[in-house]
Write a protein that holds these residues in place. Structure first.
Motif, PDB file in Angstrom:
ATOM      1  N   MET A   1       0.835  -1.165   0.000  1.00 51.56           N
ATOM      2  CA  MET A   1       0.000   0.000   0.000  1.00 51.56           C
ATOM      3  C   MET A   1       0.881   1.229   0.000  1.00 51.56           C
ATOM      4  O   MET A   1       1.951   1.226   0.584  1.00 51.56           O
ATOM      5  N   GLU A   2       0.434   2.271  -0.648  1.00 48.69           N
ATOM      6  CA  GLU A   2       1.157   3.534  -0.642  1.00 48.69           C
ATOM      7  C   GLU A   2       0.303   4.591   0.029  1.00 48.69           C
ATOM      8  O   GLU A   2      -0.899   4.653  -0.182  1.00 48.69           O
ATOM      9  N   VAL A   3       0.927   5.412   0.874  1.00 49.73           N
ATOM     10  CA  VAL A   3       0.242   6.498   1.569  1.00 49.73           C
ATOM     11  C   VAL A   3       0.987   7.782   1.249  1.00 49.73           C
ATOM     12  O   VAL A   3       2.217   7.815   1.296  1.00 49.73           O
ATOM     13  N   THR A   4       0.271   8.846   0.903  1.00 53.76           N
ATOM     14  CA  THR A   4       0.889  10.144   0.664  1.00 53.76           C
ATOM     15  C   THR A   4       0.352  11.132   1.688  1.00 53.76           C
ATOM     16  O   THR A   4      -0.858  11.243   1.871  1.00 53.76           O
ATOM     17  N   PHE A   5       1.258  11.817   2.370  1.00 53.69           N
ATOM     18  CA  PHE A   5       0.888  12.835   3.336  1.00 53.69           C
ATOM     19  C   PHE A   5       1.281  14.196   2.793  1.00 53.69           C
ATOM     20  O   PHE A   5       2.344  14.346   2.196  1.00 53.69           O
ATOM     21  N   ALA A   6       0.427  15.180   3.010  1.00 55.90           N
ATOM     22  CA  ALA A   6       0.714  16.552   2.585  1.00 55.90           C
ATOM     23  C   ALA A   6       0.482  17.483   3.758  1.00 55.90           C
ATOM     24  O   ALA A   6      -0.509  17.354   4.477  1.00 55.90           O
ATOM     25  N   LEU A   7       1.403  18.414   3.967  1.00 54.94           N
ATOM     26  CA  LEU A   7       1.245  19.429   5.002  1.00 54.94           C
ATOM     27  C   LEU A   7       0.471  20.604   4.432  1.00 54.94           C
ATOM     28  O   LEU A   7       0.859  21.166   3.412  1.00 54.94           O
ATOM     29  N   ALA A   8      -0.612  20.951   5.081  1.00 58.85           N
ATOM     30  CA  ALA A   8      -1.449  22.051   4.586  1.00 58.85           C
ATOM     31  C   ALA A   8      -0.700  23.381   4.607  1.00 58.85           C
ATOM     32  O   ALA A   8      -0.902  24.233   3.747  1.00 58.85           O
ATOM     33  N   ALA A   9       0.183  23.568   5.569  1.00 60.31           N
ATOM     34  CA  ALA A   9       0.866  24.849   5.732  1.00 60.31           C
ATOM     35  C   ALA A   9       1.786  25.190   4.561  1.00 60.31           C
ATOM     36  O   ALA A   9       1.836  26.329   4.124  1.00 60.31           O
ATOM     37  N   ASN A  10       2.519  24.183   4.052  1.00 59.80           N
ATOM     38  CA  ASN A  10       3.482  24.495   2.997  1.00 59.80           C
ATOM     39  C   ASN A  10       3.341  23.611   1.749  1.00 59.80           C
ATOM     40  O   ASN A  10       4.111  23.747   0.812  1.00 59.80           O
ATOM     41  N   GLY A  11       2.383  22.700   1.750  1.00 55.23           N
ATOM     42  CA  GLY A  11       2.160  21.856   0.584  1.00 55.23           C
ATOM     43  C   GLY A  11       3.182  20.753   0.391  1.00 55.23           C
ATOM     44  O   GLY A  11       3.127  20.018  -0.590  1.00 55.23           O
ATOM     45  N   LYS A  12       4.139  20.610   1.299  1.00 57.22           N
ATOM     46  CA  LYS A  12       5.157  19.566   1.186  1.00 57.22           C
ATOM     47  C   LYS A  12       4.495  18.191   1.281  1.00 57.22           C
ATOM     48  O   LYS A  12       3.626  17.978   2.105  1.00 57.22           O
ATOM     49  N   GLN A  13       4.924  17.284   0.425  1.00 57.16           N
ATOM     50  CA  GLN A  13       4.370  15.938   0.409  1.00 57.16           C
ATOM     51  C   GLN A  13       5.463  14.908   0.571  1.00 57.16           C
ATOM     52  O   GLN A  13       6.605  15.131   0.171  1.00 57.16           O
ATOM     53  N   GLU A  14       5.088  13.773   1.135  1.00 62.02           N
ATOM     54  CA  GLU A  14       6.000  12.630   1.233  1.00 62.02           C
ATOM     55  C   GLU A  14       5.200  11.370   0.983  1.00 62.02           C
ATOM     56  O   GLU A  14       4.088  11.222   1.492  1.00 62.02           O
ATOM     57  N   ARG A  15       5.734  10.472   0.195  1.00 66.87           N
ATOM     58  CA  ARG A  15       5.093   9.200  -0.105  1.00 66.87           C
ATOM     59  C   ARG A  15       5.745   8.109   0.740  1.00 66.87           C
ATOM     60  O   ARG A  15       6.967   8.041   0.841  1.00 66.87           O
ATOM     61  N   TYR A  16       4.917   7.267   1.336  1.00 67.11           N
ATOM     62  CA  TYR A  16       5.370   6.157   2.166  1.00 67.11           C
ATOM     63  C   TYR A  16       4.883   4.846   1.578  1.00 67.11           C
ATOM     64  O   TYR A  16       3.754   4.750   1.099  1.00 67.11           O
ATOM     65  N   SER A  17       5.721   3.823   1.622  1.00 67.05           N
ATOM     66  CA  SER A  17       5.322   2.463   1.247  1.00 67.05           C
ATOM     67  C   SER A  17       5.034   1.708   2.530  1.00 67.05           C
ATOM     68  O   SER A  17       5.813   1.780   3.491  1.00 67.05           O
ATOM     69  N   CYS A  18       3.900   1.001   2.547  1.00 68.20           N
ATOM     70  CA  CYS A  18       3.427   0.372   3.783  1.00 68.20           C
ATOM     71  C   CYS A  18       3.141  -1.106   3.580  1.00 68.20           C
ATOM     72  O   CYS A  18       2.757  -1.529   2.491  1.00 68.20           O
ATOM     73  N   GLN A  19       3.305  -1.852   4.661  1.00 65.92           N
ATOM     74  CA  GLN A  19       2.903  -3.250   4.712  1.00 65.92           C
ATOM     75  C   GLN A  19       2.173  -3.461   6.019  1.00 65.92           C
ATOM     76  O   GLN A  19       2.505  -2.843   7.034  1.00 65.92           O
ATOM     77  N   GLY A  20       1.174  -4.323   5.996  1.00 70.46           N
ATOM     78  CA  GLY A  20       0.438  -4.593   7.213  1.00 70.46           C
ATOM     79  C   GLY A  20      -0.791  -5.417   6.929  1.00 70.46           C
ATOM     80  O   GLY A  20      -0.846  -6.150   5.941  1.00 70.46           O
ATOM     81  N   GLN A  21      -1.782  -5.250   7.792  1.00 71.29           N
ATOM     82  CA  GLN A  21      -2.975  -6.069   7.650  1.00 71.29           C
ATOM     83  C   GLN A  21      -4.197  -5.407   8.266  1.00 71.29           C
ATOM     84  O   GLN A  21      -4.081  -4.513   9.098  1.00 71.29           O
ATOM     85  N   VAL A  22      -5.352  -5.885   7.799  1.00 69.77           N
ATOM     86  CA  VAL A  22      -6.635  -5.604   8.432  1.00 69.77           C
ATOM     87  C   VAL A  22      -7.176  -6.967   8.831  1.00 69.77           C
ATOM     88  O   VAL A  22      -7.314  -7.855   7.989  1.00 69.77           O
ATOM     89  N   THR A  23      -7.449  -7.149  10.110  1.00 67.69           N
ATOM     90  CA  THR A  23      -7.894  -8.455  10.592  1.00 67.69           C
ATOM     91  C   THR A  23      -9.402  -8.603  10.464  1.00 67.69           C
ATOM     92  O   THR A  23     -10.117  -7.621  10.237  1.00 67.69           O
TER      93      THR A  23
END
Length: 77
Positions: A1-23
């Motif tokens: 899964m990929e998650v992208t976070f953006a800061l509202a104050a300056n528009g900076k974004q970072e993409r994260y690669s994730c692994q995990g589960q939903v039980t």
């Protein structure tokens, strides 16, 4: 899964690669690392409610700086 976070104050974004589960009990656990800097990590935990929304906590960490540890609340409708 990929998650992208953006800061509202300056528009900076970072993409994260994730692994995990939903039980089957509807708990969510994800471990993520930043695509551009693997030392930035996220530990996400949460719950999927019967109406379909999700919420939980997210801990942001830096493997190079033990003092960098921030906890956030997240939700998705």
């Amino acid at each position: 899964m990929e998650v992208t976070f953006a800061l509202a104050a300056n528009g900076k974004q970072e993409r994260y690669s994730c692994q995990g589960q939903v039980t089957k009990e509807r708990t969510v656990t994800l471990k993520c690392s930043a695509d551009s800097a693997a030392n930035f990590m996220l530990d996400m935990k949460g719950f999927v409610y019967q109406d379909g929304h999700m919420e939980g906590t997210l801990v942001a960490m830096d493997a190079f700086d033990a003092s960098y540890r921030h906890t956030y609340h997240w939700s998705v409708s």
